[in-house]
Write a protein that holds these residues in place. Structure first.
Motif, PDB file in Angstrom:
ATOM      1  N   ALA A 102       1.026  -1.285   0.125  1.00  0.00           N
ATOM      2  CA  ALA A 102       0.083  -0.106   0.090  1.00  0.00           C
ATOM      3  C   ALA A 102       0.849   1.135  -0.125  1.00  0.00           C
ATOM      4  O   ALA A 102       2.297   1.089  -0.242  1.00  0.00           O
ATOM      5  CB  ALA A 102      -0.945  -0.051   1.185  1.00  0.00           C
ATOM      6  N   ARG A 103       0.318   2.550   0.111  1.00  0.00           N
ATOM      7  CA  ARG A 103       0.844   3.696   0.192  1.00  0.00           C
ATOM      8  C   ARG A 103       1.422   4.222   1.498  1.00  0.00           C
ATOM      9  O   ARG A 103       2.109   5.102   1.886  1.00  0.00           O
ATOM     10  CB  ARG A 103       0.079   4.765  -0.544  1.00  0.00           C
ATOM     11  CG  ARG A 103      -0.191   4.472  -1.897  1.00  0.00           C
ATOM     12  CD  ARG A 103      -1.296   5.585  -2.315  1.00  0.00           C
ATOM     13  NE  ARG A 103      -1.552   5.225  -3.934  1.00  0.00           N
ATOM     14  CZ  ARG A 103      -2.119   4.278  -4.398  1.00  0.00           C
ATOM     15  NH1 ARG A 103      -2.668   3.472  -3.676  1.00  0.00           N
ATOM     16  NH2 ARG A 103      -2.319   4.268  -5.761  1.00  0.00           N
ATOM     17  N   CYS A 104       1.130   3.359   2.727  1.00  0.00           N
ATOM     18  CA  CYS A 104       1.308   3.622   4.005  1.00  0.00           C
ATOM     19  C   CYS A 104       1.727   2.178   4.628  1.00  0.00           C
ATOM     20  O   CYS A 104       1.047   1.154   4.244  1.00  0.00           O
ATOM     21  CB  CYS A 104       0.203   4.211   4.581  1.00  0.00           C
ATOM     22  SG  CYS A 104       0.567   4.184   6.460  1.00  0.00           S
ATOM     23  N   ASP A 182      -6.188   4.391   2.709  1.00  0.00           N
ATOM     24  CA  ASP A 182      -6.900   5.402   3.066  1.00  0.00           C
ATOM     25  C   ASP A 182      -7.187   6.265   1.994  1.00  0.00           C
ATOM     26  O   ASP A 182      -6.528   6.747   0.869  1.00  0.00           O
ATOM     27  CB  ASP A 182      -6.440   6.329   4.301  1.00  0.00           C
ATOM     28  CG  ASP A 182      -5.952   5.663   5.540  1.00  0.00           C
ATOM     29  OD1 ASP A 182      -6.551   4.313   5.753  1.00  0.00           O
ATOM     30  OD2 ASP A 182      -5.385   6.080   6.522  1.00  0.00           O
ATOM     31  N   GLU A 183      -8.434   6.882   1.967  1.00  0.00           N
ATOM     32  CA  GLU A 183      -8.886   7.686   0.763  1.00  0.00           C
ATOM     33  C   GLU A 183      -7.671   8.874   0.224  1.00  0.00           C
ATOM     34  O   GLU A 183      -7.662   8.755  -0.903  1.00  0.00           O
ATOM     35  CB  GLU A 183     -10.059   8.150   1.162  1.00  0.00           C
ATOM     36  CG  GLU A 183     -10.993   8.758  -0.259  1.00  0.00           C
ATOM     37  CD  GLU A 183     -11.148   7.645  -1.165  1.00  0.00           C
ATOM     38  OE1 GLU A 183     -10.571   8.126  -2.571  1.00  0.00           O
ATOM     39  OE2 GLU A 183     -11.226   6.744  -1.169  1.00  0.00           O
ATOM     40  N   GLU A 184      -7.338   9.386   1.323  1.00  0.00           N
ATOM     41  CA  GLU A 184      -6.382  10.530   0.839  1.00  0.00           C
ATOM     42  C   GLU A 184      -5.300  10.211   0.509  1.00  0.00           C
ATOM     43  O   GLU A 184      -4.507  11.106  -0.170  1.00  0.00           O
ATOM     44  CB  GLU A 184      -6.390  11.576   2.202  1.00  0.00           C
ATOM     45  CG  GLU A 184      -5.784  10.793   3.275  1.00  0.00           C
ATOM     46  CD  GLU A 184      -6.697  10.129   4.378  1.00  0.00           C
ATOM     47  OE1 GLU A 184      -6.677  10.184   5.549  1.00  0.00           O
ATOM     48  OE2 GLU A 184      -7.727  10.114   4.058  1.00  0.00           O
ATOM     49  N   ASP A 185      -4.729   9.008   0.888  1.00  0.00           N
ATOM     50  CA  ASP A 185      -3.475   8.420   0.485  1.00  0.00           C
ATOM     51  C   ASP A 185      -3.461   7.957  -1.151  1.00  0.00           C
ATOM     52  O   ASP A 185      -2.366   8.222  -1.852  1.00  0.00           O
ATOM     53  CB  ASP A 185      -3.259   7.264   1.016  1.00  0.00           C
ATOM     54  CG  ASP A 185      -2.734   7.654   2.674  1.00  0.00           C
ATOM     55  OD1 ASP A 185      -2.606   8.663   2.995  1.00  0.00           O
ATOM     56  OD2 ASP A 185      -2.598   6.671   3.426  1.00  0.00           O
ATOM     57  N   TYR A 186      -4.530   8.026  -1.736  1.00  0.00           N
ATOM     58  CA  TYR A 186      -4.543   7.693  -3.066  1.00  0.00           C
ATOM     59  C   TYR A 186      -4.042   8.820  -4.086  1.00  0.00           C
ATOM     60  O   TYR A 186      -3.653   8.627  -5.379  1.00  0.00           O
ATOM     61  CB  TYR A 186      -6.173   7.231  -3.729  1.00  0.00           C
ATOM     62  CG  TYR A 186      -6.490   5.809  -3.256  1.00  0.00           C
ATOM     63  CD1 TYR A 186      -5.968   4.864  -3.945  1.00  0.00           C
ATOM     64  CD2 TYR A 186      -7.356   5.923  -2.044  1.00  0.00           C
ATOM     65  CE1 TYR A 186      -6.435   3.437  -3.447  1.00  0.00           C
ATOM     66  CE2 TYR A 186      -7.740   4.466  -1.528  1.00  0.00           C
ATOM     67  CZ  TYR A 186      -7.269   3.493  -2.293  1.00  0.00           C
ATOM     68  OH  TYR A 186      -7.825   2.222  -1.765  1.00  0.00           O
ATOM     69  N   ALA A 187      -3.792  10.020  -3.307  1.00  0.00           N
ATOM     70  CA  ALA A 187      -3.487  11.141  -4.213  1.00  0.00           C
ATOM     71  C   ALA A 187      -1.919  11.077  -3.985  1.00  0.00           C
ATOM     72  O   ALA A 187      -1.230  12.008  -4.777  1.00  0.00           O
ATOM     73  CB  ALA A 187      -3.863  12.424  -3.684  1.00  0.00           C
ATOM     74  N   LEU A 188      -1.266  10.371  -3.343  1.00  0.00           N
ATOM     75  CA  LEU A 188       0.107  10.315  -3.086  1.00  0.00           C
ATOM     76  C   LEU A 188       1.005   9.931  -4.356  1.00  0.00           C
ATOM     77  O   LEU A 188       0.401   8.741  -4.866  1.00  0.00           O
ATOM     78  CB  LEU A 188       0.488   9.535  -1.788  1.00  0.00           C
ATOM     79  CG  LEU A 188      -0.169  10.188  -0.380  1.00  0.00           C
ATOM     80  CD1 LEU A 188       0.208   9.649   0.649  1.00  0.00           C
ATOM     81  CD2 LEU A 188       0.635  11.655  -0.413  1.00  0.00           C
ATOM     82  N   PRO A 189       2.134  10.365  -4.761  1.00  0.00           N
ATOM     83  CA  PRO A 189       2.620   9.732  -5.803  1.00  0.00           C
ATOM     84  C   PRO A 189       3.699   8.482  -5.349  1.00  0.00           C
ATOM     85  O   PRO A 189       4.959   8.590  -5.276  1.00  0.00           O
ATOM     86  CB  PRO A 189       3.541  10.887  -6.157  1.00  0.00           C
ATOM     87  CG  PRO A 189       3.904  11.617  -4.778  1.00  0.00           C
ATOM     88  CD  PRO A 189       2.639  11.611  -4.159  1.00  0.00           C
ATOM     89  N   ILE A 190       3.171   7.469  -4.609  1.00  0.00           N
ATOM     90  CA  ILE A 190       3.792   6.355  -4.230  1.00  0.00           C
ATOM     91  C   ILE A 190       3.057   4.988  -4.861  1.00  0.00           C
ATOM     92  O   ILE A 190       1.865   4.823  -5.088  1.00  0.00           O
ATOM     93  CB  ILE A 190       3.385   6.099  -2.867  1.00  0.00           C
ATOM     94  CG1 ILE A 190       3.991   7.392  -2.135  1.00  0.00           C
ATOM     95  CG2 ILE A 190       4.091   4.971  -2.199  1.00  0.00           C
ATOM     96  CD1 ILE A 190       3.464   7.525  -0.561  1.00  0.00           C
TER      97      ILE A 190
END
Length: 243
Positions: A102-104, A182-190
């Motif tokens: 995941a992104r986290c 988490d919904e806000e993490d989908y916007a991260l460039p990861i």
């Protein structure tokens, strides 16, 4: 056993504090088809028990007949000596389906299918029941194979112990969600991804001392190169226990 919060039915195991999935109730299943399918698609389990307050967990081969689970080992085994008179035991099986990145770090996970079975394990003492079980120890995985083998000697049978446990409680837990940030993490460039995991059968390697003219038999029909092991095991179980 504690009193069930949800009583058993013809198609599901009872549910109480022992086998109820505590976290993520939506991932818990108690019905016979789900539990049995996970068991029948496996060959290796882990059996947990306690000796004088010390926990042990032993990997072993196992198989299912109806609501009975069988496993075997050396007659000198500490596990089998401890369970010979009937002791509480827990048998578990897990199928790993994917690694989830995941992104986290908190949301890294795995997709899996698992089952826990509870009951009273006992030694199979009746000679005929033991002989039949030792046949199925082979024929459950390779239907009909025992009939064409050199028969086991009395000393070999004596050296092998068989344990049986009726499934009194069981629960399956399944995660098949893939990446779940988490919904806000989908916007991260990861980068995030799911890595599927499967156990496949390799190319058969005949014994180099196999006699000329001896061919691979129908007892191995399910086991072809490139096939998923769990599919082969499940099909072999259906052939060994038709109906």
């Amino acid at each position: 056993m504690p009193r069930a919060e949800i009583p058993a039915t013809d198609t599901a195991y009872p549910v109480d504090h022992l086998n109820r999935v505590k976290r993520r109730h939506d991932r818990g299943f108690y019905d016979h088809p789900t539990v049995h399918a996970l068991l029948d698609a496996a060959i290796l389990c882990h059996v947990a028990y306690a000796i004088d307050g010390q926990p042990f967990c032993t990997p072993t081969l196992f198989w299912r007949e109806g609501n009975l689970l069988y496993w075997h080992g050396s007659s000198a085994s500490r596990m089998l000596r401890n369970l010979s008179k009937g002791e509480p035991a827990c048998l578990t099986v897990t199928h790993l389906d994917s690694l989830v990145l995941a992104r986290c770090g908190f949301n890294h996970s795995a997709d899996y299918r698992s089952v826990m079975c509870f009951g009273q394990a006992r030694l199979v003492a009746d000679p005929e029941e033991k002989r039949r079980a030792l046949v199925m120890m082979v024929d459950r995985f390779f239907p009909g194979r025992t009939a064409g083998l050199r028969q086991s000697t009395e000393s070999e049978i004596k050296a092998t112990a068989v344990i049986v446990m009726e499934i009194e409680r069981a629960s399956a837990k399944i995660r098949a969600k893939g990446v779940a940030d988490d919904e806000e993490d989908y916007a991260l460039p990861i980068h995030a991804e799911r890595l599927p995991v499967r156990t496949l059968i390799g190319t058969p390697e005949p014994c180099p001392r196999r006699l000329p003219g001896v061919e691979r038999g129908s007892d191995l029909a399910e086991y072809s190169a490139g096939r998923a092991l769990e599919e082969a095991l499940a099909e072999a179980h259906r052939r060994a226990y038709p109906g």
